[in-house]
Design a protein around this motif. Structure first.
Motif, PDB file in Angstrom:
ATOM      1  N   ALA A  87       0.827  -1.180   0.103  1.00  0.00           N
ATOM      2  CA  ALA A  87      -0.025   0.128   0.058  1.00  0.00           C
ATOM      3  C   ALA A  87       0.953   1.179  -0.051  1.00  0.00           C
ATOM      4  N   ALA A  88       1.885   1.313   0.797  1.00  0.00           N
ATOM      5  CA  ALA A  88       3.013   2.506   0.814  1.00  0.00           C
ATOM      6  C   ALA A  88       3.463   2.520  -0.509  1.00  0.00           C
TER       7      ALA A  88
ATOM      8  N   ARG B 235      -0.036   6.485   2.981  1.00  0.00           N
ATOM      9  CA  ARG B 235       0.630   7.216   4.063  1.00  0.00           C
ATOM     10  C   ARG B 235       0.254   6.674   5.168  1.00  0.00           C
ATOM     11  N   PHE B 236       1.116   6.229   5.989  1.00  0.00           N
ATOM     12  CA  PHE B 236       1.030   5.452   7.320  1.00  0.00           C
ATOM     13  C   PHE B 236       1.776   6.510   8.175  1.00  0.00           C
TER      14      PHE B 236
ATOM     15  N   ALA C 178       5.586   9.883   8.716  1.00  0.00           N
ATOM     16  CA  ALA C 178       5.494   8.886   7.934  1.00  0.00           C
ATOM     17  C   ALA C 178       6.331   7.820   7.867  1.00  0.00           C
ATOM     18  N   PHE C 179       5.966   6.668   7.959  1.00  0.00           N
ATOM     19  CA  PHE C 179       7.010   5.367   7.658  1.00  0.00           C
ATOM     20  C   PHE C 179       6.187   4.411   7.040  1.00  0.00           C
ATOM     21  N   VAL C 180       7.187   3.228   6.510  1.00  0.00           N
ATOM     22  CA  VAL C 180       6.658   2.087   5.887  1.00  0.00           C
ATOM     23  C   VAL C 180       6.447   1.078   6.933  1.00  0.00           C
TER      24      VAL C 180
ATOM     25  N   LEU D 173      -5.410   7.107   2.476  1.00  0.00           N
ATOM     26  CA  LEU D 173      -5.540   6.566   1.300  1.00  0.00           C
ATOM     27  C   LEU D 173      -5.696   7.499   0.253  1.00  0.00           C
ATOM     28  N   THR D 174      -5.444   8.885   0.344  1.00  0.00           N
ATOM     29  CA  THR D 174      -5.954   9.554  -0.824  1.00  0.00           C
ATOM     30  C   THR D 174      -5.093   9.389  -2.209  1.00  0.00           C
TER      31      THR D 174
END
Length: 378
Positions: free
Chosen positions: A144-145, A150-151, A158-160, A174-175
């Motif tokens: 998803a990243a 964006r998490f 932000a990070f993965v 999720l934009t």
């Protein structure tokens, strides 16, 4: 017999689906010289799926440099035909890629997302994603990243996320992902029904083969529970108990939650894409198979999917397999006409494997001779 279809899974470790198709093309004309042969190599979503589709539907291979399980650059190939792309997760996040460096707490599905992004940006509007053989347990967050999700942690950074850091997720945006995938239909080939977490979930069932000991399995399971909680809070959905949510380290859940994907048994997705129902028109015999037929073969595997299509049309379906288990009789109830094992000598696997091509060919030709004799008796 005017038309014969051969559509068999591989015999893992002995015969590929493509080799079986090749044998059929050689053998069928010997017994039925005027028979139309339709040979369709198939795979259920794991390693080898892309290669099968390249041959089965004349798809074009597309090779892209993406991130491997631990961020290293790797070459991954997907198949494309028209607006459709076929991607196998194993090509970018597969367990064989990590060798002895198994670590489901840090392995990522980021490269899988890069493949999906590439296909979408190249104009593909239908993406078929095969799950299976993954080295990961990140709930599809890495994927998803790569697609723009964006998490953010509690501090707004932000990070993965990876398998060991899912509990750091505080917010999900999720934009960009929704904009990127607008108008793109994603179907996920998934042949397991495990939930996201719990005793039959991703960590407990599949974690050990990815290198997790008992302690790590418990940690991974807690992380997946945290992921489910944040999905409920941030996105207003709970996918943890959806059958298949736990597939490929929770990738099934992530595909639903982040990509809006539909999970579908692998063989059903394959049969739809190759237009198998249309192929059945005029067929007098369908030959399928797999390495071993047992009770699991009637629950979402290749043979069962094909039987559900042939039975209503009363087309004979013969399964030529490596071995037949004691509980394989359920296949008859599903619509399999007959089953034949290729092991002629009850030999050790090593010897059997080396002669599997010969054994398959001899068994196939015996089946065809029987059908020819039946036609002569009419």
């Amino acid at each position: 017999m005017k038309k014969c279809i051969v559509i068999s899974d591989s015999f893992k470790g002995t015969l590929s689906s493509q080799e079986i198709c090749e044998i059929a093309r050689q053998s069928i004309p010997r017994i039925f010289p005027d028979c139309q042969i339709v040979a369709i190599p198939v795979a259920d979503g794991g390693e080898g799926t892309v290669e099968c589709f390249i041959e089965a539907i004349g798809a074009v291979p597309v090779t892209v440099t993406v991130s491997g399980p631990f961020g290293e650059p790797v070459e991954a190939t997907y198949a494309r035909k028209g607006p459709s792309a076929i991607i196998e997760m194993a090509s970018a996040a597969g367990l064989p890629m990590v060798g002895d460096r198994k670590d489901p707490e840090t392995a990522s599905t980021y490269g899988v997302g890069q493949l999906i992004r590439h296909a979408a940006e190249q104009g593909c509007t239908e993406i078929l994603l095969g799950l299976g053989g993954s080295a990961t347990n990140d709930g599809g967050c890495g994927c998803a990243a790569a697609l723009g999700t964006r998490f953010l942690d509690a501090a707004g950074q932000a990070f993965v996320p990876v398998g060991g850091t899912l509990d750091r997720i505080a917010h999900i945006d999720l934009t960009e992902t929704r904009q990127l995938l607008a108008g793109v239909k994603i179907t996920v080939m998934c042949d397991v029904e495990n939930p996201l977490y719990g005793p039959t979930g991703a960590a407990y069932i599949f974690g050990p083969q990815k290198g997790a000991d008992d302690v790590i399995v418990e940690r991974l399971d807690r992380q997946l529970r945290c992921l489910d909680q944040v999905l409920q809070r941030e996105l207003g959905i709970s996918v943890a108990q959806v059958p298949g949510a736990g597939a490929a380290g929770g990738m099934g859940a992530g595909c639903i939650a982040f990509l809006g994907a539909e999970l579908k048994p692998g063989i059903e997705a394959v049969l739809d894409l190759v237009q198998f129902d249309r192929c059945l028109d005029g067929a007098g015999l369908v030959i399928t198979g797999e390495g071993r037929i047992d009770s699991q073969s009637v629950h979402g595997k290749v043979i069962s999917g094909i039987a559900r299509r042939t039975a209503p049309r009363r087309i004979p379906l013969v399964a030529i397999v490596g071995g037949i288990a004691e509980d394989a009789g359920e296949a008859y109830d599903l619509g399999v006409t007959a089953m034949f094992g290729i092991d002629r000598s009850a030999s050790a696997f090593k010897e059997f494997a080396s002669r599997s091509r010969e054994y398959y060919q001899r068994t196939l030709e015996d089946v065809l001779r029987l059908f020819r004799a039946g036609e002569n008796c009419q």
